[in-house]
Design a protein around this motif. Structure first.
Motif, PDB file in Angstrom:
ATOM      1  N   SER A  42      33.028  86.524  84.994  1.00  0.00           N
ATOM      2  CA  SER A  42      34.128  85.897  84.268  1.00  0.00           C
ATOM      3  C   SER A  42      33.591  85.366  82.945  1.00  0.00           C
ATOM      4  N   MET A  43      34.465  84.828  82.134  1.00  0.00           N
ATOM      5  CA  MET A  43      34.038  84.314  80.832  1.00  0.00           C
ATOM      6  C   MET A  43      34.476  82.866  80.652  1.00  0.00           C
ATOM      7  N   TYR A  44      34.385  82.133  81.769  1.00  0.00           N
ATOM      8  CA  TYR A  44      34.707  80.713  81.744  1.00  0.00           C
ATOM      9  C   TYR A  44      33.742  79.971  80.826  1.00  0.00           C
ATOM     10  N   GLU A  45      34.078  78.732  80.567  1.00  0.00           N
ATOM     11  CA  GLU A  45      33.311  77.919  79.622  1.00  0.00           C
ATOM     12  C   GLU A  45      31.823  77.855  79.962  1.00  0.00           C
ATOM     13  N   HIS A  46      31.488  77.658  81.249  1.00  0.00           N
ATOM     14  CA  HIS A  46      30.085  77.493  81.628  1.00  0.00           C
ATOM     15  C   HIS A  46      29.299  78.800  81.576  1.00  0.00           C
ATOM     16  N   LYS A  47      29.989  79.934  81.428  1.00  0.00           N
ATOM     17  CA  LYS A  47      29.291  81.218  81.374  1.00  0.00           C
ATOM     18  C   LYS A  47      28.547  81.419  80.050  1.00  0.00           C
TER      19      LYS A  47
END
Length: 384
Positions: free
Chosen positions: A211-216
């Motif tokens: 995924s490309m969530y903030e923490h990634k």
């Protein structure tokens, strides 16, 4: 009254067929079918998973439970469906329990990253609604932890996070059960190279799958790759589902005019497991700059097919990967660029990482995960 005599274990498998928790529950169920011939199981599924899942053991029964996760349907409609079956144990391989469920509960929670990495900066929701949703999330997780007989977690690092977040809960409640590589990624099933032509993927390329969530930390990856690719013909292929986070990443790529160098096939259509395996087997390296993970499975999947990995130096990665990957500081672009230079120019390092990766994969097996889970079930049944 229930007709069965043997203990009944109900499993919330509504995520089956989806990424993340769906892959987790798929592998747990497959291994439990091979391991447990004593207890009866009812597997709750939404339509997609109901079509996909074919029970291979007579003591496993699938039931359609089309209640959307993270919804009021889940809290009430699904609750009444579970109560109708009166299971001895209700197993939820995530945190999203029906909070009013009164029976014996076991959960498997992959992480509590949203406690610290889900921020207003990373959402398009109105601030009030975002804060409300986060409060609901934290309340449900707290209640899942409080109500569960045991909480199964995928690493010691996640266990440490829980102990810090919930100091009033006994550390003994949290059971570490490492994950494994889905057997589908060991299979050399053919996938057409047509995906290269379809999306304009030229070798050599680096691969990212998540995924490309903030923490990634994907914007960091784009920024660093922009510098790296200025003097060579490397590409970067980002595989992830289309959502508001990946759309934001696509906007960054467009603003830098990097559409021909950084490719996002998942923005156009779903990329199959076979295609992902094909892309892994032809990539130069797997890159993963995440700031926080619970287990971090995708570098392990890369190692399973001989793809060396360059990943962030975070506690979870050190725990799972030891010395089998190249590490970089996920906030230091210079360090990352230096590691990319090593992985692309030093054949002896590459070969060593490939060999170490094959050995590392052997340490992690869904059979072990399922055995630990089954032991938790047995302990609870013995206490009934």
């Amino acid at each position: 009254m229930r007709a069965h005599k043997e203990p009944l274990i109900a499993i919330d498998a509504r995520f089956l067929g989806e990424a993340g928790p769906g892959r987790y529950v798929k592998n747990i169920i497959e291994q439990l079918e091979k391991t447990d011939t004593t207890n009866a199981y009812v597997i709750y599924l939404r339509p997609k998973g109901f079509e996909q899942y074919k029970p291979s053991s007579p003591n496993f029964k699938k039931v359609l439970a089309d209640y959307k996760w993270y919804s009021w349907q889940e809290q009430f409609g699904f609750l009444f469906r579970i109560l109708k079956d009166r299971p001895d144990i209700f197993y939820v391989p995530h945190f999203n329990i029906p909070v009013l469920y009164p029976g014996k509960l076991v959960t498997a929670i992959p992480d509590i990253i949203m406690h610290s990495f889900s921020t207003e900066r990373g959402t398009t929701l109105p601030k009030f609604y975002f804060r409300f949703k986060k409060l609901v999330y934290k309340t449900v997780v707290y209640w899942a932890v409080k109500r569960s007989f045991k909480v199964i977690v995928p690493s010691r690092d996640v266990k440490s996070d829980f102990i810090k977040a919930y100091p009033g809960v006994s550390p003994e409640k949290f059971i570490v059960a490492y994950e494994g590589v889905d057997p589908v990624f060991f299979e050399e099933r053919s996938a057409s190279s047509e995906i290269f032509r379809e999306f304009g993927i030229d070798r050599p390329y680096f691969l990212y799958i998540s995924s490309m969530y903030e923490h990634k930390n994907v914007p960091f990856l784009i920024d660093a790759f922009e510098d790296f690719s200025s003097s060579n013909n490397y590409r970067l292929v980002l595989i992830g589902k289309k959502d508001k986070f990946s759309e934001h990443v696509a906007e960054i790529i467009k603003s830098k005019d990097l559409q021909k160098k950084i490719l996002m096939p998942g923005m156009t259509r779903y990329v199959t497991d076979d295609e992902i395996n094909f892309l892994r087997r032809n990539a130069s390296a797997y890159v993963f700059p995440s700031l926080k993970e619970g287990f971090s499975l995708t570098p392990l999947e890369a190692q399973a097919v001989g793809l060396p990995s360059v990943i962030s130096d975070i506690p979870c990665h050190r725990e799972i990967y030891s010395d089998t990957v190249l590490y970089f500081d996920p906030k230091d672009k210079t360090d990352f660029l230096r590691k990319l230079e090593i992985i692309t120019s030093n054949d002896s390092v590459r070969q060593k990482l490939i060999e170490l990766g094959y050995e590392n994969v052997k340490k992690y097996d869904w059979k072990n995960t399922a055995e630990i889970t089954l032991n938790v079930f047995r302990d609870l049944l013995n206490n009934l």
